[in-house]
Design an enzyme around this catalytic site. Structure first.
Site, PDB file in Angstrom:
ATOM      1  N   ASP A 187       0.835  -1.213   0.000  1.00 34.75           N
ATOM      2  CA  ASP A 187       0.000   0.000   0.000  1.00 34.75           C
ATOM      3  C   ASP A 187       0.869   1.264   0.000  1.00 34.75           C
ATOM      4  O   ASP A 187       0.466   2.293   0.534  1.00 34.75           O
ATOM      5  CB  ASP A 187      -0.897   0.016   1.242  1.00 34.75           C
ATOM      6  CG  ASP A 187      -1.711  -1.253   1.362  1.00 34.75           C
ATOM      7  OD1 ASP A 187      -2.310  -1.648   0.357  1.00 34.75           O
ATOM      8  OD2 ASP A 187      -1.725  -1.858   2.443  1.00 34.75           O
ATOM      9  N   SER A 218       2.282   6.814   0.600  1.00 33.77           N
ATOM     10  CA  SER A 218       1.418   5.952   1.409  1.00 33.77           C
ATOM     11  C   SER A 218       0.026   6.028   0.804  1.00 33.77           C
ATOM     12  O   SER A 218      -0.548   7.112   0.709  1.00 33.77           O
ATOM     13  CB  SER A 218       1.382   6.417   2.865  1.00 33.77           C
ATOM     14  OG  SER A 218       0.378   5.720   3.560  1.00 33.77           O
ATOM     15  N   ARG A 219      -0.503   4.882   0.381  1.00 33.47           N
ATOM     16  CA  ARG A 219      -1.825   4.897  -0.267  1.00 33.47           C
ATOM     17  C   ARG A 219      -2.961   4.959   0.748  1.00 33.47           C
ATOM     18  O   ARG A 219      -4.123   5.021   0.375  1.00 33.47           O
ATOM     19  CB  ARG A 219      -1.962   3.672  -1.188  1.00 33.47           C
ATOM     20  CG  ARG A 219      -0.943   3.711  -2.324  1.00 33.47           C
ATOM     21  CD  ARG A 219      -1.165   2.647  -3.380  1.00 33.47           C
ATOM     22  NE  ARG A 219      -0.070   2.722  -4.341  1.00 33.47           N
ATOM     23  CZ  ARG A 219       0.964   1.899  -4.383  1.00 33.47           C
ATOM     24  NH1 ARG A 219       1.031   0.908  -3.504  1.00 33.47           N
ATOM     25  NH2 ARG A 219       1.914   2.034  -5.275  1.00 33.47           N
ATOM     26  N   VAL A 220      -2.606   4.906   2.034  1.00 34.10           N
ATOM     27  CA  VAL A 220      -3.625   5.109   3.075  1.00 34.10           C
ATOM     28  C   VAL A 220      -3.705   6.596   3.404  1.00 34.10           C
ATOM     29  O   VAL A 220      -4.770   7.144   3.643  1.00 34.10           O
ATOM     30  CB  VAL A 220      -3.287   4.272   4.329  1.00 34.10           C
ATOM     31  CG1 VAL A 220      -4.201   4.631   5.484  1.00 34.10           C
ATOM     32  CG2 VAL A 220      -3.407   2.794   4.006  1.00 34.10           C
TER      33      VAL A 220
END
Length: 519
Positions: A353, A378-380
């Site tokens: 992620d 960071s894909r969060v």
């Protein structure tokens, strides 16, 4: 190994002779830790098999025979199966009988492992005695489905300002740490473990460090560091060092995931660090070539993507119905000459992620940690940040990207306008703020205060070289004069208006007091 064998002896005692006979085979070829067995028509993938090392020996020799040897089925073929041997290959001979146990490979899990160093089979390696726990988890299992998960929204603080502000990690996320040798990848992972000591005990994650193909001296230093800093009590070390067989190095990350899942299933949070998956890929390649699987790109078998995906997919934040526990994964990948487009790095980047990219050039310039903010993501994102960190870190990544562009431009032009010079000065102070010494993670409320001072211009009159001194002295000043400011941010996880006003007052007062000494 003895406890491991005793456990499997008990598990297979319930099998009837008929069942055993139907799942029997004979070794036809053995070498390099891999055995080919004819028969075993009922065997399944990852099933344990037992080699009859006493077969064909005189009674006295059979009684005095060394420990039993087990193997794990990895190849299912039309006429035979191939297994990796978990023990001394020298004890296995052609013609030897083999029996399927009906048990998938598993290892002991539980709170008893905390503070211990164990092998991928759950055997103690620290000389502190056998680990006594009845609970066992399979080393491989199917990852939780979409319905069984919830979105990642609780931060996992690393204690590293550059990561917690720009590349936040959430509990249940998979964040790759990638870079060349000696750029500080393991240091980031260890600082993250150390920083969990600052978290409240009831919400502190259990940390699992998996050493794959690392020097034993490095692992020993790591254990000593964790012990000295008081972090070993909530940490488990799974060690398959450079001298361990390829089979053990292959199993180690899955063992770490199985241990972490025990805590996740109890509604707790766990963090597992795979150091590193490059060496795991090499061990798997070695086993695959011995198992006669066809090599593909860069000599790695094509299913190496599936290997790492089924490992990393086990990281999750479970739904409230399943207890709300989480397993966070920090895999480490070593690159060659910063080449993140190689086969294994691109595989793991596509599975995770986001990634934290450590650059050799930045490391050589003295930037610590040597994080390339442009290639790191960071894909969060801010979903895994506290409100306090969101407020102070909003502009950092953009300002640093602009600073990098202007810094390159500055090399070719000496005559800079006032606005460009101001941006470059601000960028230099921001870079200095984000620098951090190894082994000194900061709780998020202290990070928020340091970054607040930088982004709001309080460092304008401070020499770049003295920015770390300013931060250290100001935090010490707050501890002594206004500890309620830090306490309020830590408790509320936000910078309330009243707290912000007090923080501004104290910053202005501190800058005025130390204006001359910090120039």
């Amino acid at each position: 190994m003895n406890n491991f064998i005793e456990q499997f002896k008990k598990e297979i005692e319930n099998f009837t002779p008929t069942a055993k006979a139907a799942n029997a085979g004979t070794v036809v070829r053995v070498g390099d830790g891999v055995a080919e067995i004819e028969g075993l028509s009922g065997a399944g993938l990852s099933e344990m098999v037992r080699f009859d090392t006493a077969h064909g020996k005189a009674l006295k020799d059979a009684i005095d025979a060394p420990q039993e040897v087990f193997g794990v089925v990895l190849n299912l073929e039309e006429e035979s199966v191939r297994v990796i041997v978990l023990g001394d290959t020298g004890l296995i001979r052609e013609g030897m009988s083999v029996t399927a146990t009906g048990q998938v490979l598993s290892l002991p899990v539980g709170e008893e492992l905390l503070g211990r160093v164990v092998s991928p089979l759950g055997e103690a390696l620290d000389g502190l005695g056998a680990i006594k726990t009845a609970q066992r988890n399979p080393i491989e299992r199917e990852a939780y489905g979409v319905i069984e998960r919830q979105s990642v929204n609780v931060p996992l603080h690393t204690g590293i300002k550059a990561i917690d502000s720009m590349i936040p990690i959430g509990r249940g996320q998979r964040e790759l740490i990638i870079g060349d040798r000696y750029t500080g990848k393991t240091t980031i992972a260890i600082d993250t473990i150390l920083n969990q000591k600052s978290e409240p005990k009831e919400s502190r994650p259990v940390c699992i460090y998996v050493s794959v193909g690392q020097k034993e001296s490095k692992t020993a230093r790591l254990v000593q560091t964790l012990k000295e800093k008081g972090a070993l009590e909530y940490t488990i070390i799974v060690d398959a060092g450079a001298s361990a067989p390829a089979a053990m190095q292959y199993l180690a990350p899955f063992a770490g995931a199985a241990i972490g899942e025990y805590f996740m299933q109890k509604g707790m949070d766990a963090l597992v660090i795979y150091d590193d998956l490059s060496k795991h890929a090499v061990a798997y390649r070695q086993l695959s070539l011995l198992l006669r699987r066809p090599p593909g790109r860069e000599a790695y078998p094509g299913d190496i993507f599936y290997l790492h995906s089924r490992l990393l997919e086990r990281a999750a934040k479970l739904s409230k119905e399943l207890g709300g526990g989480s397993l966070t994964a920090l895999p480490i990948i070593e690159t060659q000459e910063n080449d993140i487009s190689a086969y294994v790095p691109t595989n793991v980047i596509s599975i995770t992620d986001g990634q934290i990219f450590l650059e050799t050039d930045l490391f050589n310039k003295g930037v610590r940690p040597a994080i390339n903010a442009g290639n790191s993501v960071s894909r969060v994102g801010s979903a895994a940040q506290t409100k306090a960190m969101k407020k102070v870190s909003g502009k950092i990544k953009l300002e640093l990207a602009q600073f990098r562009e202007l810094e390159a431009f500055m090399q070719f032009s000496q005559d800079l306008d006032a606005d460009t010079k101001r941006r470059i000065d601000g960028g230099q102070r921001m870079m200095a703020t984000l620098r951090q010494k190894n082994g000194q993670p900061l709780p998020f409320e202290r990070q928020a205060v340091a970054i607040y001072a930088s982004v709001n211009g309080y460092l304008a009159g401070v020499a770049v070289a003295k920015v770390p001194e300013f931060e250290e002295k100001f935090l010490a000043y707050l501890d002594a004069e206004r500890p309620e400011v830090l306490k309020s941010i830590a408790t509320a996880r936000d910078i309330a208006q009243q707290t912000e006003e007090e923080l501004k007052t104290q910053l202005a007062k501190f800058v005025e007091m130390h204006a001359e000494s910090l120039k």
